[in-house]
Design a protein around this motif. Structure first.
Motif, mmCIF file in Angstrom:
data_model
loop_
_atom_site.group_PDB
_atom_site.id
_atom_site.type_symbol
_atom_site.label_atom_id
_atom_site.label_comp_id
_atom_site.label_asym_id
_atom_site.label_seq_id
_atom_site.Cartn_x
_atom_site.Cartn_y
_atom_site.Cartn_z
ATOM 1 N N ILE A 107 -46.077 44.360 26.459
ATOM 2 C CA ILE A 107 -46.267 45.161 27.650
ATOM 3 C C ILE A 107 -47.400 44.499 28.512
ATOM 4 O O ILE A 107 -48.430 43.649 27.883
ATOM 5 N N THR A 108 -47.080 44.323 29.665
ATOM 6 C CA THR A 108 -47.971 43.818 30.826
ATOM 7 C C THR A 108 -48.707 45.188 31.038
ATOM 8 O O THR A 108 -48.149 46.164 31.161
ATOM 9 N N GLY A 109 -50.109 44.787 31.693
ATOM 10 C CA GLY A 109 -50.830 46.027 31.908
ATOM 11 C C GLY A 109 -51.194 46.890 30.692
ATOM 12 O O GLY A 109 -51.291 48.190 31.015
ATOM 13 N N ILE A 110 -51.322 46.221 29.592
ATOM 14 C CA ILE A 110 -51.437 46.986 28.298
ATOM 15 C C ILE A 110 -52.861 47.460 28.311
ATOM 16 O O ILE A 110 -53.219 48.488 27.485
ATOM 17 N N THR A 111 -53.694 46.971 29.024
ATOM 18 C CA THR A 111 -55.290 47.362 28.977
ATOM 19 C C THR A 111 -55.556 48.726 30.197
ATOM 20 O O THR A 111 -56.389 49.117 30.144
ATOM 21 N N GLY A 112 -54.532 48.849 30.839
ATOM 22 C CA GLY A 112 -54.654 49.987 31.730
ATOM 23 C C GLY A 112 -54.415 51.325 31.327
ATOM 24 O O GLY A 112 -54.057 51.486 29.980
ATOM 25 N N TYR A 113 -54.329 52.273 32.055
ATOM 26 C CA TYR A 113 -54.319 53.795 31.500
ATOM 27 C C TYR A 113 -53.153 54.011 30.807
ATOM 28 O O TYR A 113 -53.027 54.325 29.848
ATOM 29 N N ILE A 114 -51.923 53.994 31.736
ATOM 30 C CA ILE A 114 -50.606 54.085 31.196
ATOM 31 C C ILE A 114 -50.379 52.993 30.034
ATOM 32 O O ILE A 114 -49.643 53.451 28.990
ATOM 33 N N GLY A 115 -50.751 51.829 30.200
ATOM 34 C CA GLY A 115 -50.464 50.753 29.280
ATOM 35 C C GLY A 115 -50.961 50.883 27.917
ATOM 36 O O GLY A 115 -50.108 50.615 26.883
ATOM 37 N N ARG A 116 -52.200 51.500 27.737
ATOM 38 C CA ARG A 116 -52.792 51.704 26.419
ATOM 39 C C ARG A 116 -51.964 52.802 25.635
ATOM 40 O O ARG A 116 -51.909 52.858 24.643
ATOM 41 N N ARG A 117 -51.619 53.884 26.681
ATOM 42 C CA ARG A 117 -50.865 55.287 26.019
ATOM 43 C C ARG A 117 -49.588 54.521 25.507
ATOM 44 O O ARG A 117 -48.906 55.185 24.360
ATOM 45 N N LEU A 118 -48.838 53.733 26.379
ATOM 46 C CA LEU A 118 -47.578 53.223 25.817
ATOM 47 C C LEU A 118 -47.637 52.802 24.644
ATOM 48 O O LEU A 118 -46.837 52.415 23.725
ATOM 49 N N ALA A 119 -48.730 51.695 24.420
ATOM 50 C CA ALA A 119 -48.905 50.913 23.311
ATOM 51 C C ALA A 119 -49.194 51.788 22.153
ATOM 52 O O ALA A 119 -48.553 51.404 20.981
ATOM 53 N N ALA A 120 -49.932 52.676 22.246
ATOM 54 C CA ALA A 120 -50.094 53.690 21.020
ATOM 55 C C ALA A 120 -48.835 54.491 20.710
ATOM 56 O O ALA A 120 -48.530 54.552 19.493
ATOM 57 N N TYR A 121 -48.116 54.854 21.823
ATOM 58 C CA TYR A 121 -46.672 55.567 21.694
ATOM 59 C C TYR A 121 -45.883 54.425 20.758
ATOM 60 O O TYR A 121 -45.193 54.775 19.831
ATOM 61 N N SER A 122 -45.669 53.146 21.235
ATOM 62 C CA SER A 122 -44.679 52.219 20.571
ATOM 63 C C SER A 122 -45.298 51.906 19.148
ATOM 64 O O SER A 122 -44.190 52.177 18.123
#
Length: 284
Positions: free
Chosen positions: A5-20
């Motif tokens: 994930i690029t942008g993993i520290t951003g708002y959507i990125g953090r939520r995407l990482a948690a979901y993954s």
């Protein structure tokens, strides 16, 4: 699977990482600066750093969420770097793999005219320019590329200064809020629905989707003018709204009516209702 994930520290990125991670995937971040913890690689602006990250992690899915936006002419360099150079480097480094590459686009690329191509600014123009390069990689490599266009996004814990948050705060604190004339139409989608859409786009590519580049929209079921959104908040809070319409002008290129030139992500539907979220956030 391995998810980069690029942008993993951003708002959507953090939520995407948690979901993954909740789905059981291994998550790797691509970041600008060293972090205290987590699995990540640092992008230092060079192709070599991207090649190292891709070769070392061998991702099955890449979500490109990193982006730069500015209205200041002198800030063109970070826009070119984040919105063009970084994803092009990624596509090049992945060109010998059969990974899925999900690029996040913006409805600002569709602009406020009837033409399909009518970006509003350098941010949306750079997003559009990237797609031309991605078409090349889609046609000449084994990469499966999907572009997912987001509209208005919102959610709890959002620190991006979105209008919906400012509106809810003004209601809760009995503050006066100055806004535009308010006749522009908004299409708002909760961050949790956005994250699901991104993964469903990846699923479509992984499970038999064609290798040709595909484009999908993530738009909600309901359209509201800004004025109607204000009325919704007032109705749910049972308060008279302290909103001054016309206190600020429309932007020079204001999108009065969102456009939806591509189909929704297959198998995706909106699950979080806007009024339920607003009611949850209001102090009533």
């Amino acid at each position: 699977m391995k998810v980069l994930i690029t942008g993993i520290t951003g708002y959507i990125g953090r939520r995407l990482a948690a979901y993954s991670k909740a789905l059981g995937h291994e998550v790797i971040g691509l970041v600008r600066d060293n972090l205290e913890d987590g699995d990540y690689f640092v992008y230092d602006g060079t192709y070599a750093s991207i090649k190292h990250a891709v070769t070392s992690s061998r991702p099955d899915i890449v979500f490109h969420l990193a982006a730069a936006y500015s209205r200041v002419e002198e800030d063109i360099e970070p826009i070119v770097d984040a919105n063009l150079k970084l994803p092009i480097y990624l596509a090049q480094a992945l060109n010998n793999s059969s990974a899925v590459f999900i690029a996040v686009g913006s409805f600002w690329q569709f602009g406020c005219a009837n033409e399909q191509y009518s970006p509003l600014d350098t941010y949306s123009a750079s997003k559009e320019a990237l797609e031309k390069m991605l078409e090349f990689y889609s046609s000449n490599t084994a990469l499966k590329i999907r572009v997912v266009y987001l509209y208005g996004t919102y959610g709890d814990g959002d620190g991006r200064g979105k209008f919906l948050d400012s509106l809810i705060t003004s209601v809760n604190n009995n503050e006066v809020l100055g806004v535009s004339p308010g006749f522009q139409i908004l299409n708002l989608v909760h961050a949790d629905d956005v994250v699901r859409a991104l993964f469903l786009a990846a699923d479509e590519a992984l499970n038999g989707g064609s290798g040709a580049i595909k484009r999908f929209c993530v738009n909600g079921d309901e359209e509201l003018t800004l004025r109607e959104l204000v009325d919704l908040c007032g109705s749910l809070a049972n308060k008279r709204m302290n909103v001054t319409f016309g206190a600020i002008p429309y932007r020079e290129k204001e999108i009065m009516q969102p456009r939806y030139p591509f189909p929704r992500v297959p198998n995706w539907s909106q699950q979080v209702a806007l009024h339920e979220y607003v009611l949850q956030r209001l102090k009533v």
